[in-house]
Design an enzyme around this catalytic site. Structure first.
Site: not given
Length: 414
Positions: A186-187
């Site tokens: 997600t980062d």
């Protein structure tokens, strides 16, 4: 801006980025911009720097084989940048950041919502001195909404955003249950989306003269990147379940145990499925009405997959891969990282690179996957030491003298 050159022009050689971000999502974005030629000035806390500098071991080793202070985690996301140490809690540091922003095209930050406003470093404050500024904020939940002031971390967002509900073995099988992805996906994807948004905003600025604000949220990104799985839910109204290494919509599209290890078989159409079972000596499975077309195979997977599993485990993975590749059935091994970086295709593409480094002599990094014919992406600088470029940037960008810089140090600004 002055164009950075290594013999070829860079796509973003005219762009300067003031990077106030740390850890992964923001630095991943700014590393992309640096690979494309932007001059990225990374602002770090004096004495400590980016949190990931301490996220080790492993650390890069010097020529004598001893650990340096450069953690591999930090090295992965910070090549191509210049490090400047500034205490933004100090009024003098805030003034310095504002002056640097005046000379930049982009500001990137990932502080908590509202935190930079008290320092006079929010978008409205910097827009007043640089009207065409592109300003990108990266947070866990965005600038508004009931969760806006919560801290957001990749692991939490993978859970909250649905990724862990579809990742992991089926609940009815041994080892079943929610599982996060093995990297901070997600980062990384937020960093990628932020890169795209910044490039779009710069294009708009170049056409109109207008800067703008970009609000990037990890949760938004996680929901967006559910892709076909999210679409399946919106279309059917039924929450999807975990399928482990299988696919919700395609059968067979999963791992199989061979006589000596595992392979992936990814039959994307009925023709590939037919070739798969023919190679396996089970051509009758192609004509069986329960399995002839993908919708039927999906409906009858609990019958078909055990049959295929018995078929596959009779041969070695090398044998299967050779025979399936020969007839055009997508397949492959499950490599560990020794095998990944020794893979002939990975080596041919030069994905592992050695860069000179002031503390380690050389560091091994992974090159950018962006291949541009006229303006190639590459790392022009190794990940910087903490504060390595403070004097250089203050002198070259702001015109500070050695005496000016010495006074800033005496005051604890840098």
């Amino acid at each position: 801006m002055t164009e950075q050159t290594t013999g070829l022009k860079k796509a973003l050689g005219h762009i300067r980025v003031l990077d106030l971000s740390r850890v992964l999502a923001g630095p991943w974005c700014s590393q992309n911009l640096a690979d494309l030629g932007a001059d990225v000035i990374k602002i770090e806390r004096p004495g400590a720097g980016d949190d990931t500098r301490a996220w080790g071991p492993p650390y890069a080793k010097d020529a004598a084989g001893h650990d340096t202070t450069e953690a591999a985690y930090y090295l992965s996301a910070n090549r191509g940048k210049r490090s400047v140490t500034v205490d933004i809690a100090h009024p003098g540091g805030q003034a310095l950041i504002r002056e640097l922003a005046r000379h930049c095209d982009v500001v990137l930050e990932n502080f908590k919502v509202g935190q930079l406003k008290k320092y006079g470093l929010d978008y409205d404050a910097l827009k007043a001195i640089k009207p065409d500024l592109v300003y990108c904020s990266v947070t866990g939940f965005g600038q508004d909404g009931p969760y806006a002031h919560r801290a957001g971390y990749d692991f939490l967002i993978q859970g909250m955003g649905g990724m862990m509900s579809i990742t992991g073995e089926r609940d009815d099988l041994p080892g079943g249950g929610p599982q996060k992805v093995g990297v901070a996906l997600t980062d990384l994807m937020t960093g990628m989306y932020a890169t795209i948004a910044i490039l779009a905003a710069l294009t708009h600025r170049d056409r109109s003269g207008e800067g703008q604000y970009i609000d990037m949220a990890l949760l938004d990104t996680q929901v967006a990147m559910l892709a076909n799985v999210g679409s399946n839910y919106l279309t059917s109204g039924k929450p999807p379940k975990r399928w482990g290494n299988a696919h919700a919509n395609i059968v067979p599209y999963q791992t199989f145990a061979c006589a000596d290890g595992y392979i992936i078989v990814a039959t994307g159409n009925d023709g590939q499925y037919q070739k798969f079972v023919e190679v396996g000596g089970r051509p009758e499975l192609a004509g069986d009405p329960r399995f002839a077309a993908n919708p039927q195979r999906v409906q009858n997977r609990d019958v078909l997959v055990p049959i295929l599993a018995e078929m596959v485990k009779t041969r070695s993975k090398a044998d299967w891969i050779a025979q399936l590749e020969a007839v055009g059935v997508p397949c492959g091994p499950i490599n560990n990282l020794d095998e990944v970086f020794d893979n002939p295709q990975v080596r041919s593409r030069g994905m592992a690179i050695d860069m000179p480094h002031p503390a380690a002599g050389t560091v091994k990094l992974v090159r950018s996957p962006m291949r541009l014919s006229a303006t190639p992406a590459d790392a022009q600088r190794p990940p910087p030491l903490l504060g390595q470029h403070t004097d250089e940037v203050l002198e070259n960008v702001l015109g500070q003298t050695a005496a000016d810089i010495a006074k800033l140090r005496e005051r604890g600004v840098i």
